[in-house]
Design a protein around this motif. Structure first.
Motif, mmCIF file in Angstrom:
data_model
loop_
_atom_site.group_PDB
_atom_site.id
_atom_site.type_symbol
_atom_site.label_atom_id
_atom_site.label_comp_id
_atom_site.label_asym_id
_atom_site.label_seq_id
_atom_site.Cartn_x
_atom_site.Cartn_y
_atom_site.Cartn_z
ATOM 1 N N ALA A 31 55.857 42.815 -7.482
ATOM 2 C CA ALA A 31 55.088 43.437 -8.563
ATOM 3 C C ALA A 31 54.316 44.640 -8.057
ATOM 4 C CB ALA A 31 54.131 42.413 -9.182
ATOM 5 N N ARG A 32 53.772 44.523 -6.872
ATOM 6 C CA ARG A 32 53.016 45.643 -6.300
ATOM 7 C C ARG A 32 53.905 46.869 -6.096
ATOM 8 N NH1 ARG A 32 52.128 47.837 -1.200
ATOM 9 N NH2 ARG A 32 53.600 46.370 -0.274
ATOM 10 N N CYS A 33 55.142 46.637 -5.645
ATOM 11 C CA CYS A 33 56.037 47.745 -5.322
ATOM 12 C C CYS A 33 56.843 48.241 -6.519
ATOM 13 C CB CYS A 33 56.990 47.322 -4.206
ATOM 14 S SG CYS A 33 56.189 46.935 -2.641
ATOM 15 N N TYR A 34 57.280 47.315 -7.391
ATOM 16 C CA TYR A 34 58.250 47.686 -8.415
ATOM 17 C C TYR A 34 57.793 47.443 -9.852
ATOM 18 C CZ TYR A 34 60.956 47.161 -4.124
ATOM 19 O OH TYR A 34 61.396 47.250 -2.833
ATOM 20 N N GLY A 35 56.644 46.806 -10.028
ATOM 21 C CA GLY A 35 56.157 46.566 -11.376
ATOM 22 C C GLY A 35 56.338 45.123 -11.832
ATOM 23 N N PHE A 36 55.611 44.768 -12.881
ATOM 24 C CA PHE A 36 55.605 43.388 -13.369
ATOM 25 C C PHE A 36 56.979 42.942 -13.853
ATOM 26 C CE2 PHE A 36 55.296 40.295 -16.779
ATOM 27 C CZ PHE A 36 54.476 39.325 -16.225
ATOM 28 N N LYS A 37 57.654 43.793 -14.624
ATOM 29 C CA LYS A 37 58.936 43.404 -15.216
ATOM 30 C C LYS A 37 59.967 43.073 -14.143
ATOM 31 C CE LYS A 37 62.305 44.807 -18.713
ATOM 32 N NZ LYS A 37 62.701 45.864 -19.686
ATOM 33 N N SER A 38 60.039 43.906 -13.104
ATOM 34 C CA SER A 38 60.997 43.654 -12.026
ATOM 35 C C SER A 38 60.666 42.367 -11.294
ATOM 36 C CB SER A 38 61.002 44.832 -11.043
ATOM 37 O OG SER A 38 61.529 45.991 -11.651
ATOM 38 N N ALA A 39 59.370 42.112 -11.055
ATOM 39 C CA ALA A 39 58.962 40.882 -10.372
ATOM 40 C C ALA A 39 59.280 39.656 -11.214
ATOM 41 C CB ALA A 39 57.467 40.932 -10.050
ATOM 42 N N PHE A 40 59.090 39.772 -12.531
ATOM 43 C CA PHE A 40 59.360 38.648 -13.427
ATOM 44 C C PHE A 40 60.850 38.349 -13.471
ATOM 45 C CE2 PHE A 40 60.089 36.635 -17.536
ATOM 46 C CZ PHE A 40 59.098 35.672 -17.550
ATOM 47 N N ILE A 41 61.675 39.401 -13.574
ATOM 48 C CA ILE A 41 63.126 39.214 -13.591
ATOM 49 C C ILE A 41 63.602 38.645 -12.257
ATOM 50 C CG2 ILE A 41 65.344 40.429 -13.692
ATOM 51 C CD1 ILE A 41 64.090 42.335 -15.723
ATOM 52 N N ALA A 42 63.030 39.129 -11.150
ATOM 53 C CA ALA A 42 63.395 38.607 -9.839
ATOM 54 C C ALA A 42 63.076 37.121 -9.740
ATOM 55 C CB ALA A 42 62.664 39.382 -8.743
ATOM 56 N N GLY A 43 61.983 36.698 -10.395
ATOM 57 C CA GLY A 43 61.598 35.294 -10.367
ATOM 58 C C GLY A 43 62.634 34.377 -10.991
ATOM 59 N N LEU A 44 63.505 34.938 -11.846
ATOM 60 C CA LEU A 44 64.562 34.120 -12.448
ATOM 61 C C LEU A 44 65.531 33.599 -11.393
ATOM 62 C CD1 LEU A 44 65.340 36.237 -15.657
ATOM 63 C CD2 LEU A 44 63.919 34.184 -15.463
ATOM 64 N N GLY A 45 65.649 34.324 -10.271
ATOM 65 C CA GLY A 45 66.473 33.827 -9.177
ATOM 66 C C GLY A 45 65.909 32.544 -8.597
ATOM 67 N N ARG A 46 64.600 32.507 -8.461
ATOM 68 C CA ARG A 46 63.928 31.290 -7.979
ATOM 69 C C ARG A 46 64.094 30.158 -8.975
ATOM 70 N NH1 ARG A 46 57.469 31.204 -7.514
ATOM 71 N NH2 ARG A 46 57.939 33.392 -7.061
ATOM 72 N N ILE A 47 63.956 30.471 -10.266
ATOM 73 C CA ILE A 47 64.098 29.458 -11.311
ATOM 74 C C ILE A 47 65.502 28.854 -11.279
ATOM 75 C CG2 ILE A 47 64.139 29.084 -13.801
ATOM 76 C CD1 ILE A 47 61.354 29.355 -12.619
ATOM 77 N N THR A 48 66.504 29.709 -11.068
ATOM 78 C CA THR A 48 67.885 29.218 -10.989
ATOM 79 C C THR A 48 68.053 28.246 -9.825
ATOM 80 O OG1 THR A 48 68.702 31.305 -11.924
ATOM 81 C CG2 THR A 48 70.289 29.910 -10.763
ATOM 82 N N ALA A 49 67.499 28.600 -8.663
ATOM 83 C CA ALA A 49 67.603 27.721 -7.494
ATOM 84 C C ALA A 49 66.900 26.395 -7.747
ATOM 85 C CB ALA A 49 67.001 28.415 -6.274
ATOM 86 N N PHE A 50 65.715 26.440 -8.343
ATOM 87 C CA PHE A 50 64.973 25.214 -8.618
ATOM 88 C C PHE A 50 65.680 24.354 -9.659
ATOM 89 C CE2 PHE A 50 60.545 26.936 -7.233
ATOM 90 C CZ PHE A 50 60.932 26.793 -5.911
ATOM 91 N N ALA A 51 66.320 24.991 -10.640
ATOM 92 C CA ALA A 51 67.049 24.237 -11.659
ATOM 93 C C ALA A 51 68.196 23.461 -11.017
ATOM 94 C CB ALA A 51 67.578 25.182 -12.733
ATOM 95 N N VAL A 52 68.881 24.089 -10.059
ATOM 96 C CA VAL A 52 69.960 23.404 -9.342
ATOM 97 C C VAL A 52 69.407 22.225 -8.554
ATOM 98 C CG1 VAL A 52 71.698 23.645 -7.527
ATOM 99 C CG2 VAL A 52 71.400 25.465 -9.226
ATOM 100 N N MET A 53 68.264 22.430 -7.895
ATOM 101 C CA MET A 53 67.654 21.352 -7.106
ATOM 102 C C MET A 53 67.227 20.183 -7.984
ATOM 103 S SD MET A 53 65.310 23.433 -4.369
ATOM 104 C CE MET A 53 66.031 24.611 -3.228
ATOM 105 N N ILE A 54 66.694 20.485 -9.147
ATOM 106 C CA ILE A 54 66.288 19.421 -10.077
ATOM 107 C C ILE A 54 67.505 18.630 -10.533
ATOM 108 C CG2 ILE A 54 65.313 18.963 -12.365
ATOM 109 C CD1 ILE A 54 63.444 21.345 -11.891
ATOM 110 N N ALA A 55 68.604 19.352 -10.799
ATOM 111 C CA ALA A 55 69.838 18.670 -11.198
ATOM 112 C C ALA A 55 70.346 17.774 -10.074
ATOM 113 C CB ALA A 55 70.898 19.705 -11.583
ATOM 114 N N LEU A 56 70.233 18.246 -8.831
ATOM 115 C CA LEU A 56 70.644 17.434 -7.687
ATOM 116 C C LEU A 56 69.767 16.191 -7.563
ATOM 117 C CD1 LEU A 56 71.335 20.149 -4.951
ATOM 118 C CD2 LEU A 56 73.016 18.779 -6.187
#
Length: 204
Positions: A31-56
């Motif tokens: 967010a500091r380097c690229y802005g809030f929107k980019s940081a929020f969209i990047a966070g979806l990568g983390r959400i995807t990984a966590f969703a897989v872990m929850i399914a496991l």
């Protein structure tokens, strides 16, 4: 599941979501380097990984991973080395320009970085294996409860991503000075390196 169980789960879960760690630090720096929107969209990568872990965890495969010392060590080694790689790159980098990134490819790269960082942390698997089941009633539909708890966790995680990203936006003014930005990069690199070494040296 019972509403009271969920009410107990939410504050305990949000405390875990807000705990400072490599991914939250990465969201703040993005967010500091690229802005809030980019940081929020990047966070979806983390959400995807966590969703897989929850399914496991819901399917019981996470228990198998935890029981296998070889598999657990492989995941831990991957996560530790990736953290160290990010730390070295951040330490050697020049202060990043404070500007928005409008290309989807760049945001995809940030999301991929969040995904790999989250996937390579076996502590996250242990959280989903040890923490979520405490709120599951085995006499009821287990998979349905895991679905509710998992969705709640992911929603709270997105809230945590937003909070850290907002904090990163405020840092943009503070670190407008290239010297301050470079010091912040080195501080982040040191924290990530410490996390990587701690992960690498920690016992199962």
């Amino acid at each position: 599941m019972e509403i009271w169980t969920l009410l107990f789960f939410i504050p305990a879960c949000f405390a875990l979501n807000m705990t400072p760690g490599p991914n939250n630090l990465l969201s703040m720096n993005n967010a500091r380097c690229y802005g809030f929107k980019s940081a929020f969209i990047a966070g979806l990568g983390r959400i995807t990984a966590f969703a897989v872990m929850i399914a496991l965890a819901a399917s019981g495969l996470a228990v198998v991973l935890y029981a296998s010392e070889t598999l657990f060590f492989a995941v831990k080694l991957f996560g530790a080395l990736y953290l160290l790689w990010i730390a070295v790159s951040l330490w050697r980098s020049e202060s990043s320009p404070v500007s928005e990134i409008d290309t989807n490819q760049s945001r995809f790269g940030l999301a991929k970085q969040e995904f790999i960082l989250a996937s390579g942390n076996p502590k996250a698997i242990l959280i989903f294996t040890a923490f979520l089941p405490q709120f599951v009633d085995v006499s009821a539909n287990v998979h349905q409860q895991f679905f509710v708890l998992g969705c709640t966790f992911l929603a709270l995680e997105m809230t945590a991503i937003s909070i850290y990203a907002v904090f990163g936006i405020y840092l943009r003014q503070w670190f407008a000075n290239p010297r301050m930005a470079k010091r912040f990069n080195k501080a982040c690199a040191a924290f990530l390196a410490f996390s990587g070494l701690n992960l690498l040296l920690s016992r199962q």
